[in-house]
Write an enzyme that holds these catalytic residues in place. Sequence first.
Site, short mmCIF file in Angstrom:
data_model
loop_
_atom_site.label_atom_id
_atom_site.label_comp_id
_atom_site.label_asym_id
_atom_site.label_seq_id
_atom_site.Cartn_x
_atom_site.Cartn_y
_atom_site.Cartn_z
N ILE A 91 0.89 -1.16 0.00
CA ILE A 91 0.00 0.00 0.00
C ILE A 91 0.92 1.21 0.00
CG2 ILE A 91 -0.28 -0.04 2.53
CD1 ILE A 91 -3.16 1.11 2.03
N ALA A 92 0.67 2.13 -0.91
CA ALA A 92 1.57 3.28 -1.02
C ALA A 92 0.83 4.47 -1.63
CB ALA A 92 2.79 2.95 -1.87
N GLU A 125 2.77 -7.20 6.84
CA GLU A 125 4.04 -6.97 7.55
C GLU A 125 4.38 -5.49 7.43
OE1 GLU A 125 3.98 -9.41 5.09
OE2 GLU A 125 3.95 -11.17 6.38
N ASN A 130 8.13 2.44 10.81
CA ASN A 130 7.32 3.14 9.80
C ASN A 130 6.08 3.74 10.49
OD1 ASN A 130 5.85 3.99 7.59
ND2 ASN A 130 6.23 2.14 6.38
N TYR A 137 -2.50 1.40 10.22
CA TYR A 137 -2.98 0.04 10.48
C TYR A 137 -3.66 -0.05 11.86
CZ TYR A 137 0.26 -0.87 6.62
OH TYR A 137 0.91 -0.85 5.42
C1 LIG Z 1 1.67 4.72 4.86
C2 LIG Z 1 1.06 5.64 3.82
C3 LIG Z 1 0.38 4.77 2.75
C4 LIG Z 1 0.01 6.54 4.48
O1 LIG Z 1 -0.60 7.31 3.46
P1 LIG Z 1 -1.05 8.84 3.72
O2 LIG Z 1 -1.92 9.21 2.58
O3 LIG Z 1 0.13 9.68 3.97
O4 LIG Z 1 -1.89 8.65 5.06
P2 LIG Z 1 -3.21 9.42 5.50
O5 LIG Z 1 -3.02 10.89 5.30
O6 LIG Z 1 -4.39 8.79 4.89
O7 LIG Z 1 -3.19 9.08 7.05
C5 LIG Z 1 -3.53 7.78 7.49
C6 LIG Z 1 -3.41 7.68 8.97
O8 LIG Z 1 -2.01 7.65 9.31
C7 LIG Z 1 -1.72 8.68 10.24
N1 LIG Z 1 -0.48 9.31 9.82
C8 LIG Z 1 -0.23 9.87 8.63
N2 LIG Z 1 1.04 10.36 8.61
C9 LIG Z 1 1.55 10.11 9.84
C10 LIG Z 1 2.80 10.36 10.46
N3 LIG Z 1 3.79 10.99 9.80
N4 LIG Z 1 3.01 9.91 11.72
C11 LIG Z 1 2.03 9.25 12.39
N5 LIG Z 1 0.81 9.01 11.86
C12 LIG Z 1 0.58 9.42 10.60
C13 LIG Z 1 -2.85 9.69 10.16
O9 LIG Z 1 -3.09 10.26 11.41
C14 LIG Z 1 -4.02 8.90 9.63
O10 LIG Z 1 -4.88 8.51 10.66
P3 LIG Z 1 -6.30 7.78 10.39
O11 LIG Z 1 -5.97 6.33 10.31
O12 LIG Z 1 -7.11 8.15 11.57
O13 LIG Z 1 -6.87 8.28 9.12
C15 LIG Z 1 2.12 6.57 3.20
O14 LIG Z 1 2.84 7.21 4.23
C16 LIG Z 1 3.11 5.88 2.28
O15 LIG Z 1 2.84 5.68 1.09
N6 LIG Z 1 4.30 5.54 2.81
C17 LIG Z 1 5.35 4.93 1.99
C18 LIG Z 1 4.99 3.52 1.63
C19 LIG Z 1 4.78 2.68 2.88
O16 LIG Z 1 5.54 2.77 3.84
N7 LIG Z 1 3.74 1.81 2.83
C20 LIG Z 1 3.44 0.91 3.91
C21 LIG Z 1 4.35 -0.26 3.87
S1 LIG Z 1 3.99 -1.43 5.17
#
Ligand SMILES: CC(C)(COP(=O)(O)OP(=O)(O)OC[C@H]1O[C@@H](n2cnc3c(N)ncnc32)[C@H](O)[C@@H]1OP(=O)(O)O)[C@@H](O)C(=O)NCCC(=O)NCCS
Length: 166
Positions: A91-92, A125, A130, A137
């Site tokens: 998921i990204a 996983e 992260n 999650y």
């Molecule tokens: C993980 C990822 C998909 C989250 O996507 P995002 O669009 O930035 O996340 P969102 O803005 O929708 O926030 C999702 C949740 O994460 C939390 N969150 C977002 N950024 C955060 C940060 N820097 N620290 C802590 N929490 C965070 C938010 O509070 C939010 O809460 P919710 O569940 O109540 O909605 C994104 O950071 C990403 O693509 N990361 C790189 C790839 C990756 O690591 N994938 C997962 C591999 S296991």
Amino acid sequence: MSDTNRTEDMDTSSCYAADGEILTFSPMLFKDLHEVYYIEQSVFSYHWTYPNFESSVAIGNHGCVLRNEAGKMIGYFIAMEAVDEMHLLKIAVAEEFHGKGYGRLLMDRVVDFARELEMESMILEVRPTNDPAVALYKNTGFQTIGVRKGYYADIREDALVMRLVL
Ligand SMILES: CC(C)(COP(=O)(O)OP(=O)(O)OC[C@H]1O[C@@H](n2cnc3c(N)ncnc32)[C@H](O)[C@@H]1OP(=O)(O)O)[C@@H](O)C(=O)NCCC(=O)NCCS
């Protein structure tokens, strides 16, 4: 390569972004993979290769891409069925779109999809370091059920194994 694959059983659907923009979820097809790979190598330090994605589409994993009204790819997920459990492999969200709620939309879509298929649980996983992913999650209801030692081969980091009962 043919763009017919099992992921087409995932319907194309729409949803609203936080700013009201209409977004589209659609099955991940071979023609999407250059954009998928562009995001992949920009957000993961240890990432899948382009052929990994081709194989994933070819074997019929459930891939989904999220695009905005302009057609720009915002993010994607890939999930694999294992009997009654859905394994979330990827998921990204593209870096420019982080922190705007798109990860939440992707997560909700894959959970809904697993429920539509009457899966009993979802597993994944994640690196314990992260923070955004772990927060996403946990907020979805995933619980840590174990650790896979040295799962991430780049720096031999352990993985948390998290599971959601659907
Ligand atoms: C993980 C990822 C998909 C989250 O996507 P995002 O669009 O930035 O996340 P969102 O803005 O929708 O926030 C999702 C949740 O994460 C939390 N969150 C977002 N950024 C955060 C940060 N820097 N620290 C802590 N929490 C965070 C938010 O509070 C939010 O809460 P919710 O569940 O109540 O909605 C994104 O950071 C990403 O693509 N990361 C790189 C790839 C990756 O690591 N994938 C997962 C591999 S296991």
